[in-house]
Design an enzyme around this catalytic site. Structure first.
Site, PDB file in Angstrom:
ATOM      1  CD  GLU A 114      -2.555  -1.306   2.901  1.00  0.00           C
ATOM      2  OE1 GLU A 114      -2.287  -0.299   3.610  1.00  0.00           O
ATOM      3  OE2 GLU A 114      -3.038  -2.298   3.022  1.00  0.00           O
ATOM      4  CB  CYS A 127       2.704   7.191   3.824  1.00  0.00           C
ATOM      5  SG  CYS A 127       2.868   5.960   4.781  1.00  0.00           S
ATOM      6  CB  CYS A 134       5.844  -5.731   8.735  1.00  0.00           C
ATOM      7  SG  CYS A 134       6.885  -5.270  10.050  1.00  0.00           S
ATOM      8  CB  CYS A 138       4.253  -4.095  16.573  1.00  0.00           C
ATOM      9  SG  CYS A 138       6.061  -3.649  16.187  1.00  0.00           S
ATOM     10  CB  CYS A 141       1.225  -3.049  13.353  1.00  0.00           C
ATOM     11  SG  CYS A 141       1.508  -2.586  11.777  1.00  0.00           S
ATOM     12  CB  SER A 223       9.707   4.966  10.219  1.00  0.00           C
ATOM     13  OG  SER A 223       9.024   3.962   9.575  1.00  0.00           O
ATOM     14  CG  HIS A 248       5.072   2.530  19.378  1.00  0.00           C
ATOM     15  ND1 HIS A 248       4.520   3.798  19.011  1.00  0.00           N
ATOM     16  CD2 HIS A 248       5.691   1.943  18.548  1.00  0.00           C
ATOM     17  CE1 HIS A 248       4.408   3.662  17.626  1.00  0.00           C
ATOM     18  NE2 HIS A 248       5.140   2.660  17.158  1.00  0.00           N
ATOM     19  CG  ASN A 325      -6.409   4.212  11.312  1.00  0.00           C
ATOM     20  OD1 ASN A 325      -7.290   3.993  11.693  1.00  0.00           O
ATOM     21  ND2 ASN A 325      -5.697   4.866  10.306  1.00  0.00           N
ATOM     22  CB  CYS A 368       0.690   0.399   7.576  1.00  0.00           C
ATOM     23  SG  CYS A 368       1.370   2.189   7.530  1.00  0.00           S
TER      24      CYS A 368
END
Length: 376
Positions: A114, A127, A134, A138, A141, A223, A248, A325, A368
């Site tokens: 995305e 972005c 990934c 986490c 996420c 990041s 975080h 989000n 994401c």
């Protein structure tokens, strides 16, 4: 990298699975010299490589018929050699009256990634994703829940930006023609786990036109959840991008659960590496902090976060609080506004510059991995 694997019991995936087919080689994967060499090896004039690059990076052309300065007899071969198709749009969703556009892409092997274009008055930010999936695991996420499929190539990363630039140049985004001014590597994946391709993409995007897109490295943010050796390596690359550390949590006990890589590199080690980046580059580091209700948004954690950052002095860091989000079905929810306000107040009281991120695209699953998860 720390070899003390006994500190973690979670299956962190730092490298993409091997044995997969590689994406086709594209001019964005290659330096100008390598492009010429590739054409020459195919019996084509090497000097044509710069003309093709000008169409791709400067004119933002994707139709060979518009590349009229290339000989008709060689045009198809030149395009096939340097501009193979990399990704196909599956869906594009819009929000904010069309100024936020999220695109789901299918890569050559079926992987889904995305990108998001966000247009603001006076600037446009892209972005971008750096991996399909990934491996950082986490739990809050959406991407992390799906695991890692593979690393993206340099060209696949660059193509997300060029696709956004084309849509601006063609007037497809409200506000008239424009240009991508900022790029944030905050899409799917852990950028520093795909280090070579990400640095290659940064170099292609900052190379002067027509060899590259010609933007400033200061407009690019990379990041990381805290891959300490790669953070230190990035400090020595000589490309002054902004480093964004997804922290975080300010304490190891909580961060071990929210960001599992913390079991290998502690909060102290990670913040030390971030400060090292500031010292080597002079670029202020952004601390990303997703605000989760009754998880990491306690007032005392704001105080602790300020203390951890201020151990290295002041003026080297900026905290970016991110209203979570929410992912459907997740136990993690967005912090209350009052708790976020208090978090900001306490950080600023201790001299830590803090902002709350402007959230865009909630209604189009702009966190994401959410759109890709729905497609699957």
């Amino acid at each position: 990298m720390n070899d003390d694997t006994s500190r973690t019991s979670l299956p962190l995936v730092l490298e993409a699975p091997r044995g997969r087919r590689k994406p086709p080689r594209h001019l964005a994967d290659l330096t100008p010299a390598e492009r010429k060499e590739q054409l020459s090896g195919m019996g084509l004039p090497g000097f044509r490589a710069r003309q093709v690059a000008a169409h791709y990076f400067a004119r933002l052309v994707d139709d060979p018929a518009e590349m009229t300065d290339l000989p008709a007899a060689q045009r198809d071969d030149l395009v096939a050699a340097l501009l193979p198709p990399l990704m196909t749009p599956v869906r594009t969703l819009e929000a904010d009256r069309g100024t936020t556009r999220k695109t789901l892409w299918r890569l050559f092997d079926g992987s889904l990634v995305e990108s998001v274009l966000m247009r603001y008055p006076g600037r446009t930010t892209m972005c971008v994703s750096s991996q399909a999936g990934c491996g950082m695991a986490c739990p809050f996420c959406a991407t992390g829940q799906g695991g890692l499929q593979r690393n993206m190539s340099t060209a696949e990363i660059v193509e997300q930006v060029i696709a956004g630039a084309r849509s601006l140049a063609r007037g497809e985004v409200p506000g008239g023609e424009g240009r991508v001014n900022n790029i944030v590597f905050m899409g799917m994946g852990e950028p520093l786990a795909n280090y070579g391709a990400v640095v290659g993409a940064v170099r292609r995007l900052t190379d002067p036109a027509p060899d590259g897109y010609g933007m400033s490295a200061r407009g690019i943010t990379v990041s990381t959840v805290g891959l300490v050796p790669r953070m230190r390596q990035l400090a020595d690359e000589g490309i002054p991008v902004t480093l964004a550390l997804s922290l975080h949590a300010p304490d190891d006990e909580l961060r071990n659960t929210l960001v599992p890589i913390n079991t290998r590199f502690s909060v102290a080690e990670t913040v030390d590496a971030a400060h090292h980046y500031f010292e080597r580059t002079g670029r202020r580091v952004s601390i990303e902090y997703a605000m989760m209700r009754d998880v990491n948004d306690h007032a005392w954690r704001a105080d602790l976060l300020a203390d951890v950052l201020n151990e290295h002095g002041r003026g080297w860091v900026h905290v970016n609080l991110i209203p979570l989000n929410e992912v459907p079905g997740s136990q993690f929810t967005r912090s209350r506004d009052a708790d976020m306000d208090e978090f900001v107040r306490r950080l600023e009281a201790k001299g830590v510059p803090t902002t709350v991120r402007d959230t865009r695209g909630n209604e189009i699953d702009a966190a994401c991995g959410q759109l890709a998860a729905l497609e699957d």
